[in-house]
Design a protein around this motif. Structure first.
Motif, short mmCIF file in Angstrom:
data_model
loop_
_atom_site.label_atom_id
_atom_site.label_comp_id
_atom_site.label_asym_id
_atom_site.label_seq_id
_atom_site.Cartn_x
_atom_site.Cartn_y
_atom_site.Cartn_z
N ARG A 231 32.98 52.56 5.58
CA ARG A 231 32.55 51.40 4.80
C ARG A 231 31.24 50.82 5.33
N MET A 232 31.15 50.68 6.66
CA MET A 232 29.95 50.10 7.25
C MET A 232 28.74 51.01 7.07
N CYS A 233 28.92 52.31 7.22
CA CYS A 233 27.80 53.23 7.06
C CYS A 233 27.32 53.27 5.62
N TYR A 234 28.24 53.18 4.68
CA TYR A 234 27.86 53.16 3.26
C TYR A 234 27.10 51.87 2.93
N MET A 235 27.58 50.75 3.43
CA MET A 235 26.94 49.46 3.16
C MET A 235 25.51 49.42 3.66
#
Length: 249
Positions: free
Chosen positions: A177-181
């Protein structure tokens, strides 16, 4: 142009002797998540350190956005196998550490750190010390700290290996989730086959210092827990296990 390019990379712990890596070539595009999978001692962590600029290759080249990697770069972050938090500093102080090492902390830095702690579910633990946290919580703090540098490329060396299965799966989802954001490109080291399949856009299997197999992972994003139990997921895990056992496909 590929974001990170490794071409014919060779490395020995002693010049020309005890060769660890043999002619490794690999490319990662911007925003992709790649995993290097292999048994202990296969050379995957050495390759990660070379790509991160922590070691220098004997032969071949490593380029990030077209520039030769010869030292650790400021737009890259590294998450180690253990969280490596400073026990005498609070959670928020650990997250802010990369900034404090460069300059004075500003109010916007504090706001950013709290956003990352909120993202990993630890905002209420900001004033706690590492020894007051579980292993999974410490790993989440390490992820938040890595994000404080706003990296374009994130290197992770088996960061969830010591955690229980449920916590590991939760952290895998947090990481994705963090890498996508933040559109972060990732090179992730693991010996866990299911972890590699669940996280990756592409997986490479290493053995005896070489990449012996590679495959794209054709799973939809965002990833969902039920994917772990679908036929394609399990068939791919079995194929990778065969390769790791030395079978030729």
């Amino acid at each position: 142009m590929s974001f990170l390019v490794m071409e014919d990379v060779t490395y020995s712990y002693e010049q020309g002797k005890n060769q660890i890596l043999r002619g490794i070539s690999w490319e990662i595009n911007k925003g992709e998540f790649h995993c290097l999978l292999g048994k202990s001692g296969c050379g995957k962590t050495t390759l990660l350190k070379l790509a991160a600029g922590l070691l220098s290759s004997e032969n071949g080249s490593i380029r990030l956005q077209g520039k030769e990697v010869i030292k650790p770069l400021p737009n890259c972050s590294f998450v180690f196998q253990t969280p490596t938090l400073l026990e005498w500093k609070t959670v928020i102080e650990n997250v802010l550490l990369p900034i404090k090492l460069k300059r004075k902390i500003r109010s916007e830095d504090m706001e950013q750190a709290m956003e990352y702690l909120e993202l990993v579910g630890l905002a209420s633990y900001r004033d706690c010390y590492p020894l007051q946290l579980s292993g999974g919580q410490q790993s989440r703090v390490a992820l938040a700290r890595a994000l404080m540098q706003k990296p374009s490329l994130l290197f992770l060396d088996e960061p969830f290996a010591a955690l229980d299965a449920i916590t590991r799966e939760e952290l895998q989802d947090d990481l994705l989730r963090m890498c996508y954001m933040h559109n972060i490109t990732v090179l992730f080291i693991t010996h866990d086959i299911a972890e590699a399949v669940y996280l990756s856009d592409r997986v490479a299997v290493m053995a005896h210092g070489e990449i012996v197999y590679q495959t794209p992972i054709m799973l939809e994003r965002p990833r969902r827990m039920e994917m772990r139990y679908e036929p394609y997921f399990n068939e791919l895990c079995f194929t990778l296990r065969q390769v790791m056992n030395g079978e030729r496909l």
